[in-house]
Scaffold this active site. Structure first.
Site, mmCIF file in Angstrom:
data_model
loop_
_atom_site.group_PDB
_atom_site.id
_atom_site.type_symbol
_atom_site.label_atom_id
_atom_site.label_comp_id
_atom_site.label_asym_id
_atom_site.label_seq_id
_atom_site.Cartn_x
_atom_site.Cartn_y
_atom_site.Cartn_z
ATOM 1 C CB SER A 61 -0.923 -0.025 1.209
ATOM 2 O OG SER A 61 -1.803 -1.141 1.175
ATOM 3 C CG HIS A 83 -2.666 2.522 3.670
ATOM 4 N ND1 HIS A 83 -2.305 1.523 4.405
ATOM 5 C CD2 HIS A 83 -3.550 1.850 2.847
ATOM 6 C CE1 HIS A 83 -2.963 0.257 4.346
ATOM 7 N NE2 HIS A 83 -3.572 0.520 3.237
#
Length: 404
Positions: free
Chosen positions: A278, A343
């Site tokens: 991610s 993220h």
């Protein structure tokens, strides 16, 4: 023959990227040479033209002089029409001005393709294209905001080398997932298996001295739902970007996002492990979306508002899944579930370093001051995070979960 204005015109492309405006200056081009006679040959020799460039192009670098000569003498017959050269400068001065900041490969391509003419019509209006040409044209409209760049990319793209980097990452991630799925006999929420974190790839705070884990965690995923979303965004965004900007640039953004993700976790979520791609995926997607927003009027991809909304929805769903998993009761306390902070680290890289890398098609990064500013800030963050990992855990007496 009357003098023609603007030997060194400033050039501006409108926001749509479809037209080129040549701004006149007080300078003038030299009058037609004495051996130019419209009633006779209508040409001057290549050597005479080279002398004119040397005499009146002192502000141009040698690469640009060679490009001018190659484009003007496209048929390599040693003769150049003066009026054709003036028309060439008027039509393509923006390309030549822009190429002064491009990589040397661009100059070589321009010299080899000296007779190449950029068509006046928009690239979208060209007909009779094969499937591969239509794909390249589609990629150009997906990623490039200026029509002049789209045409240049369409004319020069050769698929050599192919976009191998993102495909290689994706294949490796799928292979590792399949291996662990067969070994653990689990495909959904693999992270809930006690053997999941015992491999050499995932980042774990107790094993942070093993430096490769700050990058190798990219090949591990918490489950098929995690891998599926990341792989879809990685392929749909990463492959087109690599086709346009090359493996080096896209690899730089991707790897910086991955490293920033694990370091961000080690600083802000100190007890949690990390798995998944991610960080790199969010760096690429964030950089691309920011580039689209910054060049909104020039981007000509179809349904761009809807597609941007869908990309944000996918990012939000994946981020929401990661947040839910982080705070869901772990299967094997006291070790928490993987962190979602990677993220955010990827997004931060994408909105800073990534935007600069993708902002101008093939412009040299080392000549952009903004690139060096963001790169130095990034390296300062890496350095501070390294010191944090070395000293802060002991000073703060952080209670880490046991090694897997």
């Amino acid at each position: 023959m009357a003098a023609v204005t603007s030997s060194s015109p400033a050039v501006a492309a409108n926001a749509e990227g479809d037209e080129i405006e040549v701004l006149e200056s007080s300078d003038v081009l030299p009058a037609a040479p004495e051996d130019y006679d419209p009633e006779s040959s209508g040409f001057i020799s290549t050597e005479r033209f080279r002398d004119l460039l040397a005499a009146h192009g002192s502000e141009l670098d040698p690469h640009k002089l060679e490009v001018l000569l190659a484009l003007a003498d496209g048929n390599a017959d040693g003769k150049i029409c003066y009026q054709d050269f003036v028309n060439l400068v008027s039509a393509h001065v923006y390309v030549l001005w822009q190429m002064s900041n491009k990589r040397s490969n661009s100059f070589r391509r321009a010299i080899l393709q000296g007779g190449r003419q950029l068509k006046g019509a928009a690239l979208r209006e060209e007909v009779g294209l094969g499937l591969s040409q239509r794909l390249v044209r589609h990629i150009a409209y997906e990623t490039l905001p200026r029509e002049i760049d789209r045409k240049w990319y369409f004319d020069s793209y050769t698929c050599c080398p192919p976009p191998w980097l993102i495909l290689a990452f994706t294949i490796a991630e799928v292979a590792v997932f399949v291996y662990y799925g067969m070994q653990l006999d689990r495909w959904v929420l693999q992270v809930s298996d006690p053997q999941f974190l015992k491999g050499p790839l995932p980042y774990h705070p107790q094993l942070r001295s093993q430096a490769w884990r700050y990058l190798s965690y990219v090949f591990m995923h918490a489950g098929i739902e995690h891998l599926g979303l990341n792989m879809a965004m990685q392929l749909l965004v990463g492959v087109p970007l690599e086709m346009v900007h090359g493996a080096v640039r896209i690899g730089l953004v991707y790897v910086c996002g991955v490293l920033a993700g694990s370091l961000a976790v080690s600083v802000t979520d100190m007890t949690a492990p990390v798995v998944g791609s991610s960080g790199g995926v969010y760096a690429l997607v964030s950089a691309h979306l920011a580039n689209v927003v910054m060049n909104w009027s020039g981007m000509k991809c179809q349904f761009k508002l809807f597609r941007m909304a869908m990309a944000l929805v996918c990012m939000s769903v994946e981020f929401g899944r990661a947040v839910w998993l982080r705070f869901y009761p772990p299967a094997f306390p006291p070790c928490p579930n993987p962190s979602f902070v990677a993220h955010l680290g990827g997004v931060a890289v994408g909105l800073t370093l990534g935007v600069v890398v993708l902002h101008n098609y093939e412009q040299r990064l080392q000549e952009q001051s903004l690139f060096w500013i963001f790169f130095c800030v990034y390296m300062l963050f890496v350095l501070c995070a390294v010191f944090w990992n070395v000293f802060a855990y002991g000073l703060l007496d952080v209670k880490l979960p046991p090694s897997p």
